[in-house]
Design a protein around this motif. Structure first.
Motif, PDB file in Angstrom:
ATOM      1  N   ASN A 286       0.810  -1.080   0.060  1.00  0.00           N
ATOM      2  CA  ASN A 286       0.382  -0.143   0.221  1.00  0.00           C
ATOM      3  C   ASN A 286       0.684   1.523   0.330  1.00  0.00           C
ATOM      4  O   ASN A 286       2.038   0.783   0.387  1.00  0.00           O
ATOM      5  CB  ASN A 286      -0.379   0.016   1.429  1.00  0.00           C
ATOM      6  N   SER A 287       0.357   2.372  -0.066  1.00  0.00           N
ATOM      7  CA  SER A 287       0.938   3.462   0.095  1.00  0.00           C
ATOM      8  C   SER A 287       1.927   3.465   1.067  1.00  0.00           C
ATOM      9  O   SER A 287       3.322   4.422   0.545  1.00  0.00           O
ATOM     10  CB  SER A 287       0.580   4.777   0.262  1.00  0.00           C
TER      11      SER A 287
ATOM     12  N   LEU B  61       4.982   0.653   0.148  1.00  0.00           N
ATOM     13  CA  LEU B  61       5.755   1.216  -0.951  1.00  0.00           C
ATOM     14  C   LEU B  61       6.630   1.557  -0.920  1.00  0.00           C
ATOM     15  O   LEU B  61       7.589   1.224  -1.921  1.00  0.00           O
ATOM     16  CB  LEU B  61       4.832   1.608  -2.103  1.00  0.00           C
ATOM     17  N   ARG B  62       6.887   3.029  -0.205  1.00  0.00           N
ATOM     18  CA  ARG B  62       7.768   3.247   0.018  1.00  0.00           C
ATOM     19  C   ARG B  62       9.414   2.639   0.879  1.00  0.00           C
ATOM     20  O   ARG B  62      10.162   2.892   0.619  1.00  0.00           O
ATOM     21  CB  ARG B  62       8.086   3.960   1.276  1.00  0.00           C
TER      22      ARG B  62
ATOM     23  N   ASP C 250      -4.264  -1.689  -1.539  1.00  0.00           N
ATOM     24  CA  ASP C 250      -5.147  -1.492  -0.875  1.00  0.00           C
ATOM     25  C   ASP C 250      -5.193  -0.975  -2.795  1.00  0.00           C
ATOM     26  O   ASP C 250      -4.439  -0.850  -3.315  1.00  0.00           O
ATOM     27  CB  ASP C 250      -4.381  -0.703  -0.165  1.00  0.00           C
TER      28      ASP C 250
ATOM     29  N   LEU D 135      -6.099   1.979  -3.235  1.00  0.00           N
ATOM     30  CA  LEU D 135      -4.903   3.606  -4.048  1.00  0.00           C
ATOM     31  C   LEU D 135      -4.070   3.577  -4.853  1.00  0.00           C
ATOM     32  O   LEU D 135      -3.466   3.692  -6.075  1.00  0.00           O
ATOM     33  CB  LEU D 135      -4.733   4.890  -2.800  1.00  0.00           C
ATOM     34  N   THR D 136      -3.252   2.216  -4.509  1.00  0.00           N
ATOM     35  CA  THR D 136      -1.747   1.563  -4.931  1.00  0.00           C
ATOM     36  C   THR D 136      -2.812   0.880  -6.159  1.00  0.00           C
ATOM     37  O   THR D 136      -1.979   1.046  -7.122  1.00  0.00           O
ATOM     38  CB  THR D 136      -1.157   0.452  -4.528  1.00  0.00           C
TER      39      THR D 136
ATOM     40  N   GLY E  44      -3.121   3.394  -8.759  1.00  0.00           N
ATOM     41  CA  GLY E  44      -2.598   4.106  -8.858  1.00  0.00           C
ATOM     42  C   GLY E  44      -1.145   4.731  -9.662  1.00  0.00           C
ATOM     43  O   GLY E  44      -1.226   3.698 -10.680  1.00  0.00           O
TER      44      GLY E  44
ATOM     45  N   GLN F  29       1.632   4.200 -10.253  1.00  0.00           N
ATOM     46  CA  GLN F  29       2.925   3.146  -9.970  1.00  0.00           C
ATOM     47  C   GLN F  29       2.058   1.875 -10.745  1.00  0.00           C
ATOM     48  O   GLN F  29       2.920   0.996 -11.258  1.00  0.00           O
ATOM     49  CB  GLN F  29       3.534   3.067  -9.212  1.00  0.00           C
ATOM     50  N   SER F  30       1.540   1.540 -11.130  1.00  0.00           N
ATOM     51  CA  SER F  30       0.977   0.397 -11.461  1.00  0.00           C
ATOM     52  C   SER F  30       0.212   0.186 -12.240  1.00  0.00           C
ATOM     53  O   SER F  30       0.015   1.030 -13.552  1.00  0.00           O
ATOM     54  CB  SER F  30      -0.839  -0.119 -11.047  1.00  0.00           C
TER      55      SER F  30
END
Ligand code: NCD
Length: 306
Positions: free
Chosen positions: A241-242, A245-246, A267, A269-270, A273, A275-276
């Protein structure tokens, strides 16, 4: 020529298929003439449920002018052995030129290949391999990175039950990437010493500096009770998730073969998102399947493609 597993392929053969998929994509998108096989018909045998893979093969066949007959057997009433053999012999006698098989039993496409004269293509067999998915994934990565060589690819989740993971482990390691498997111990595959990958039990170390984060579906239908304590606990430790992913590189690609359980492996958002590249994986699934059809049906003499 059959197309049964990535494990048995050599690096140059894989590279050739990836080049062919990329050039078929380019030609399709620019409206160039594509190879055509109007005298061929394939049987699409899906003994397990599928959306993207089945449609991916159907679309690939359509674009290359290949006829197809698509059928499935609901649930698990067909198992390896006589019944598969009889089905394959029937299709052979009806004049079908090639078979695409998805089956719950590992090795079913290999069995089919023994009884069928034309090419047999594996569309996912049990927990063994899903070679066209790995080609679609590699094609997608290559559209964002110059080469696979040297990349760190973290494969996260239910590795044990995943044929997608197995085909990807072979493909990526043969092409020079470092593969990391990230999962709870109960979802890691056995015989670790035979697998060309690193093993990580926490997302933090597993994703650290990764170029690609490839998540996998939790394959509940293949799981015995007790492998994970609860889906909630799994998500709390392994969800990409955000926040988590960091750990990876800031521009790491986020992948999933689908179908995604939103809120579990990833999640919302990911999944959606920037980057997806999940939708690109699906799109490229069509082009790699065109490349496979082209490879198995093209006459040797006509192989002089650039
Ligand atoms: C996968 C499969 O069926 O192996 N899906 C797919 O083909 N894209 C992965 C899965 O079901 O988890």
């Amino acid at each position: 020529m059959n197309f049964l597993s990535i494990r048995e392929m050599e690096r140059p053969e894989i590279a050739k298929l990836l080049r062919s998929a990329a050039s078929l994509k380019k030609d399709s998108l620019s409206g160039k003439k594509l190879p055509a096989f109007p005298d061929k018909t394939v049987g699409l045998l899906f003994f397990e449920d599928s959306t993207r893979t089945r449609v991916g093969f159907e679309m690939a066949a359509r674009r290359l002018g290949i006829g197809f007959t698509s059928f499935g057997v609901k649930g698990s009433s067909m198992s390896k052995g006589e019944s598969l053999k009889d089905t394959v012999l029937t299709l052979k006698n009806e004049g079908v030129d090639g078979l695409v098989i998805r089956h719950e039993a590992a090795g079913a496409p290999n069995v089919a290949a023994r009884f069928f004269d034309g090419p047999v293509i594996n569309a996912g067999d049990g927990m063994h391999e899903h070679p066209t998915q790995a080609l679609a994934d590699a094609t997608t990565i290559l559209e964002h990175r110059k080469k696979l060589d040297g990349l760190v690819v973290s494969i996260v989740g239910d590795v044990m039950h995943s044929r997608v993971a197995r085909s990807n482990i072979w493909l990526l390691s043969k092409m020079g990437a470092t593969v990391r498997l990230v999962a709870p111990r109960t979802l890691m595959p056995p015989y670790k010493e035979l697998i060309p990958a690193e093993f990580h039990y926490s997302l933090k170390t597993g994703l650290d500096g990764a170029d690609v984060v490839m998540t996998l579906r939790m394959q509940m239908e293949r799981m015995e009770n007790g492998l994970i304590s609860s889906l909630g606990e799994y998500a709390s430790m392994y969800q990409v998730n955000s926040g988590t992913l960091r750990y990876a590189k800031p521009d790491a690609l986020v992948m999933h073969p689908g179908p995604v359980n939103r809120g579990l492996e990833l999640d919302d958002l990911t999944v959606d998102g920037k980057q997806s590249v999940i939708n690109e994986q699906v799109e490229n699934g069509v082009y790699v399947r065109m490349a496979i059809f082209d490879a198995v049906f093209a006459k040797k003499a006509a192989k002089k493609k650039s």
